[in-house]
Enzyme design. Structure first.
Site, PDB file in Angstrom:
ATOM      1  N   CYS A   1       0.675  -1.170   0.144  1.00  0.00           N
ATOM      2  CA  CYS A   1       0.191  -0.109  -0.214  1.00  0.00           C
ATOM      3  C   CYS A   1       1.214   1.461  -0.198  1.00  0.00           C
ATOM      4  O   CYS A   1       1.225   1.253  -1.290  1.00  0.00           O
ATOM      5  CB  CYS A   1      -1.326   0.003   0.747  1.00  0.00           C
ATOM      6  SG  CYS A   1      -2.599   1.280   1.016  1.00  0.00           S
TER       7      CYS A   1
ATOM      8  N   HIS B   1      -3.683  -5.276   0.372  1.00  0.00           N
ATOM      9  CA  HIS B   1      -3.226  -5.768   1.911  1.00  0.00           C
ATOM     10  C   HIS B   1      -3.187  -7.131   1.940  1.00  0.00           C
ATOM     11  O   HIS B   1      -4.130  -8.225   2.648  1.00  0.00           O
ATOM     12  CB  HIS B   1      -3.678  -4.826   3.320  1.00  0.00           C
ATOM     13  CG  HIS B   1      -3.612  -3.985   3.686  1.00  0.00           C
ATOM     14  ND1 HIS B   1      -2.463  -3.403   4.282  1.00  0.00           N
ATOM     15  CD2 HIS B   1      -3.525  -2.549   2.953  1.00  0.00           C
ATOM     16  CE1 HIS B   1      -2.702  -1.817   4.346  1.00  0.00           C
ATOM     17  NE2 HIS B   1      -3.234  -1.415   3.162  1.00  0.00           N
TER      18      HIS B   1
ATOM     19  N   GLU C   1      -1.725  -9.100   3.473  1.00  0.00           N
ATOM     20  CA  GLU C   1      -1.064  -9.745   5.402  1.00  0.00           C
ATOM     21  C   GLU C   1      -2.468 -10.141   5.857  1.00  0.00           C
ATOM     22  O   GLU C   1      -2.739 -11.099   6.383  1.00  0.00           O
ATOM     23  CB  GLU C   1      -0.582  -9.153   5.962  1.00  0.00           C
ATOM     24  CG  GLU C   1      -1.504  -7.456   6.180  1.00  0.00           C
ATOM     25  CD  GLU C   1      -1.256  -6.036   5.329  1.00  0.00           C
ATOM     26  OE1 GLU C   1      -0.729  -6.228   4.164  1.00  0.00           O
ATOM     27  OE2 GLU C   1      -1.320  -5.161   6.161  1.00  0.00           O
TER      28      GLU C   1
HETATM   29  N1  GLN Z   1      -1.357   6.475   2.788  1.00  0.00           N
HETATM   30  C1  GLN Z   1      -2.180   6.050   1.370  1.00  0.00           C
HETATM   31  C2  GLN Z   1      -3.261   6.048   1.055  1.00  0.00           C
HETATM   32  O1  GLN Z   1      -4.295   6.385   1.713  1.00  0.00           O
HETATM   33  C3  GLN Z   1      -1.492   4.354   2.416  1.00  0.00           C
HETATM   34  C4  GLN Z   1      -3.120   3.936   2.548  1.00  0.00           C
HETATM   35  C5  GLN Z   1      -2.029   2.632   3.392  1.00  0.00           C
HETATM   36  O2  GLN Z   1      -0.631   2.471   3.262  1.00  0.00           O
HETATM   37  N2  GLN Z   1      -2.418   1.564   3.607  1.00  0.00           N
HETATM   38  O3  GLN Z   1      -3.236   5.745  -0.771  1.00  0.00           O
END
Ligand code: GLN
Length: 562
Positions: free
Chosen positions: A398, A525, A527
């Site tokens: 992300c 994600h 995970e």
């Molecule tokens: N801050 C970034 C976004 O909003 C990444 C978010 C994250 O890593 N969950 O896109």
């Protein structure tokens, strides 16, 4: 529906969640279908706005629910897919009651905690417990309900009262209460003290609930005399005093419960003995023992913002563990506060700076997990650059993917000011931008949340192979910003490859750098869907690359000889 309620007494942090999910594991091992509900008596509607510093990671479900990290434990232990409604909070309950009140559904009545709030809690539990969560049809046999907090807390009172009523209406055969408590050892004599447990049971009984089982946490196994005393003073049969003493890893807890015949006693209480089978925990035992005996470790540099509290990245740590165990390796996570890598830190905190860089250089791979806000971003960029230039395996999750894109744009394309509009709203080179999805199911919210499909663009990339040549993957998301579609062309010309995109083709989901042994960024994600015994493909890829086994693994896999 049979309910197993797990409450906690004496102190918080006793591992009530792990105990509750372990009870679920043992019952599941007896052939029963198990679901779970976590009650969090705090006022927040959900965990979405809670700081990982304070409350640990925000777990994300398929349906986009942002929930307490305990739901992650349930999903991993029971291998189920929960819904946002499996996490009940005071906020959600009051919201539903107030909505009904505004609609006039209470027909002019005075709306009160008892019966209106308690009825709302009961209805919620009864409705959610029958939602299938294991991919099969029809409701589960048993619903494990964990009541967060400690008995006696003001905010959990309406829940206790609702659960008391639920018990009364479903009856003894269908409701089993397990109270998790602490048996400390005090003084030179080292006596196991039962008084705190006695008091918390008394508190529970004063509220109308008598525990059928005690699950006593202790450092060493409980003495027989301690058990007898607990039984006598707490009004719990001595065969129902379970002991969860310290074990080398949490996967031992279901085994510990099985060894004490907890399953049999619970099944007997719930009148389920005739439908259950003897517990089948071979795989589970093998994994717990493998974990104890791991010799070779692999060093993973975790470069993030919330490294002070490992629970902030709980699912990432678990996913690393699942991947490592699959390769008989011990994960050795080196936490690096991203800001310590930054140039400024060489002056303000030189020792931390040197240590952070040493740790990064000694690690076999680098992982930049998700995050929000600009703290530590420059440090993450340096870590991504270091990994790219030195052929060190890199997984960016992300924010970690966005970092990889910004770093590449700055270093390779020479766009010095390249940035995400999250960190610099007026950047001249916005390579990561805010792209609201306008989802009809998530009205009012600007976050892209939950399971979304990623189409793999080519079978000829590491990720597609790791995902067993599948044409698409469904993974969970939690982000607002994304790679700017307008810069995809120039990034690809310069060597990056976007090998996974969403169904519209506009959202970049997976990037790879083909001139590097393993340089992967994912907007989702992975995970959250990793399971013991079924590690996430990308975490496995990172660990394989870190130990020089990736190529051999992929070749074998492509030959079908794995
Ligand atoms: N801050 C970034 C976004 O909003 C990444 C978010 C994250 O890593 N969950 O896109």
């Amino acid at each position: 529906m049979k309910y197993v309620l797990v409450t906690g007494g004496v102190v918080s942090g006793l591992g009530k969640g792990v105990t509750a999910s372990s009870i679920g594991v043992v019952l599941k091992a007896c052939g029963l279908r198990v679901t779970s509900i976590k009650i969090d008596p705090y006022l927040n509607t959900d965990a979405g706005t809670m700081s990982p510093f304070e409350h640990g990671e925000v777990f994300v479900l398929d349906d986009g629910g942002e929930v307490d990290l305990d739901l992650g434990n349930y999903e991993r232990f029971l291998d189920v897919t929960l819904t946002r409604d499996n996490n009940i909070t005071t906020g959600k309950i009051y919201q539903s009651v107030l909505e009904k009140e505004r609609k006039g559904d209470y027909l002019g009545k005075t709306v009160q905690v008892v019966p209106h709030v308690t009825d709302a809690i009961r209805n919620w539990i009864e409705t959610v417990s029958v939602i299938p969560v294991d991919g099969k049809e029809g409701p589960a046999d048993v619903c494990v309900i964990e009541l967060g907090g400690t008995v006696g807390d003001i905010e959990s009172m309406p829940f206790i009262e609702a659960l008391r009523q639920l018990f009364f209406s479903v009856g003894q055969d269908n409701f089993c209460l397990i109270h998790v408590s602490l048996i400390p050892v005090l003084g030179v004599v080292g006596e196991q003290k039962t008084k705190p447990t006695q008091h918390s049971v008394r508190e529970l009984r004063a509220l109308g609930l008598t525990p059928h089982f005690l699950a006593c946490r202790s450092a060493e196994p409980l003495l027989e005399s301690t058990k007898l005393k607990l039984s006598q003073f707490c009004h719990v049969a001595d065969g129902n005093i379970l002991n969860i003493h310290d074990v080398p890893n949490i996967w031992h807890i279901p085994l510990l419960l099985r060894n004490q015949n907890a399953h049999d006693a619970i099944l007997k209480h719930l009148n389920l003995r005739s439908v259950a089978t003897p517990p089948e925990l071979q795989e589970w035992t093998k994994r717990a023992e493998t974990f104890d005996n791991l010799q070779n470790s692999v060093r993973i540099a975790m470069v993030g913002k919330y490294v002070g509290l490992p629970d902030s990245y709980l699912s990432v740590v678990k996913a690393l563990l699942h991947a490592c165990i699959a390769r008989s390796l011990k994960p050795s996570v080196d936490w690096i506060a991203a800001s310590d890598l930054e140039d400024e830190s060489s002056e303000s905190t030189p020792e931390a700076h040197t240590a952070a860089w040493r740790t990064l250089r000694e690690a076999s791979c680098v992982l930049v997990p998700g995050g929000f806000g600009d703290r530590g971003v420059r440090g993450m960029l340096l870590a991504a650059k270091y990994a790219r230039e030195n052929n060190v395996p890199y997984l960016g999750i992300c924010l970690g993917m966005q970092i990889a894109v910004i770093e590449f744009a700055r270093s390779v394309l020479g766009l010095q000011r390249a940035n995400s509009t999250e960190f610099d709203a007026d950047t001249q080179n916005p390579v990561v931008i805010f792209m609201p999805e306008g989802s009809k199911t998530h009205m009012g919210s600007t976050m892209r949340l939950g399971s979304r499909r990623t189409l793999l663009q080519t079978p000829d990339c590491i990720t597609a192979k790791l995902y067993h040549n599948s044409e698409y993957v469904d993974e969970r998301h939690r982000h607002r910003y994304e790679v700017n579609p307008e810069v995809v062309g120039i990034l690809e010309e310069a060597g990056l490859r976007f090998v996974g995109k969403d169904e519209s083709g506009k959202r970049m989901e997976i990037l790879e750098n083909p001139s590097h042994p393993f340089y992967v960024g994912v907007q989702f994600h992975p995970e959250f869907k990793s399971r013991p015994g079924r590690p996430s493909a990308l975490f496995l890829g990172l660990i394989l690359a870190a130990t020089g086994q990736l190529e051999a693994y992929l070749t074998k896999q492509q030959n079908g000889s794995l």
